[in-house]
Design an enzyme around this catalytic site. Structure first.
Site, mmCIF file in Angstrom:
data_model
loop_
_atom_site.group_PDB
_atom_site.id
_atom_site.type_symbol
_atom_site.label_atom_id
_atom_site.label_comp_id
_atom_site.label_asym_id
_atom_site.label_seq_id
_atom_site.Cartn_x
_atom_site.Cartn_y
_atom_site.Cartn_z
ATOM 1 N N HIS A 44 -44.647 25.638 0.905
ATOM 2 C CA HIS A 44 -45.175 25.046 2.139
ATOM 3 C C HIS A 44 -44.248 25.352 3.323
ATOM 4 O O HIS A 44 -44.721 25.689 4.422
ATOM 5 C CB HIS A 44 -45.340 23.535 1.957
ATOM 6 C CG HIS A 44 -45.676 22.810 3.216
ATOM 7 N ND1 HIS A 44 -46.852 23.003 3.903
ATOM 8 C CD2 HIS A 44 -44.973 21.892 3.922
ATOM 9 C CE1 HIS A 44 -46.864 22.230 4.989
ATOM 10 N NE2 HIS A 44 -45.731 21.549 5.014
ATOM 11 N N ASP B 126 -44.696 28.937 4.422
ATOM 12 C CA ASP B 126 -45.980 29.073 5.106
ATOM 13 C C ASP B 126 -45.895 28.501 6.521
ATOM 14 O O ASP B 126 -46.367 29.106 7.484
ATOM 15 C CB ASP B 126 -47.066 28.369 4.292
ATOM 16 C CG ASP B 126 -48.440 28.519 4.915
ATOM 17 O OD1 ASP B 126 -48.835 29.668 5.205
ATOM 18 O OD2 ASP B 126 -49.122 27.489 5.097
#
Length: 115
Positions: A81, A84
């Site tokens: 995460h 990203d």
């Protein structure tokens, strides 16, 4: 994966998220400054956003280099995460850099027409 390695990965992910989040805040402030044609403030905010992106990249690179040296990490959704998020915000910062150039061109053209 041992507890220390897991802790290192989570710590890096949190650092990436923190720096990337700060970069997004500065990028949004830069965009707001552009909208009011305050290019000095926009450049200042964008410089801070870029510095935050650099710091986030450092945290990410450390993990990648450790892995290249043989450190084994289990899959970590938080780190995924974080990466990203970093790439998304980096794209936003790059787009805002181009918007500053575009708005400056428009401002100069408008100013030239007024004269």
């Amino acid at each position: 994966m041992d507890e220390i390695t897991n802790s290192t990965l989570i710590s890096a992910a949190m650092g990436i998220l923190t720096y990337a989040g700060d970069a997004r805040i500065h990028a949004k402030k830069a965009l707001q400054a552009i909208q009011s044609f305050d290019f000095t403030l926009a450049q200042s905010e964008l410089a801070q956003a870029s510095q935050n992106i650099t710091e986030a990249h450092k945290a990410q690179t450390e993990i990648i280099q450790n892995e290249a040296r043989g450190t084994k990490y289990e899959y970590c959704m938080l780190f995924n995460h974080a990466q990203d998020t970093l790439m998304t915000i980096n794209s936003e910062v790059e787009l805002i850099k181009e918007l500053i150039k575009t708005f400056k061109i428009f401002a100069e053209a408008i100013h030239a027409e007024v004269k």
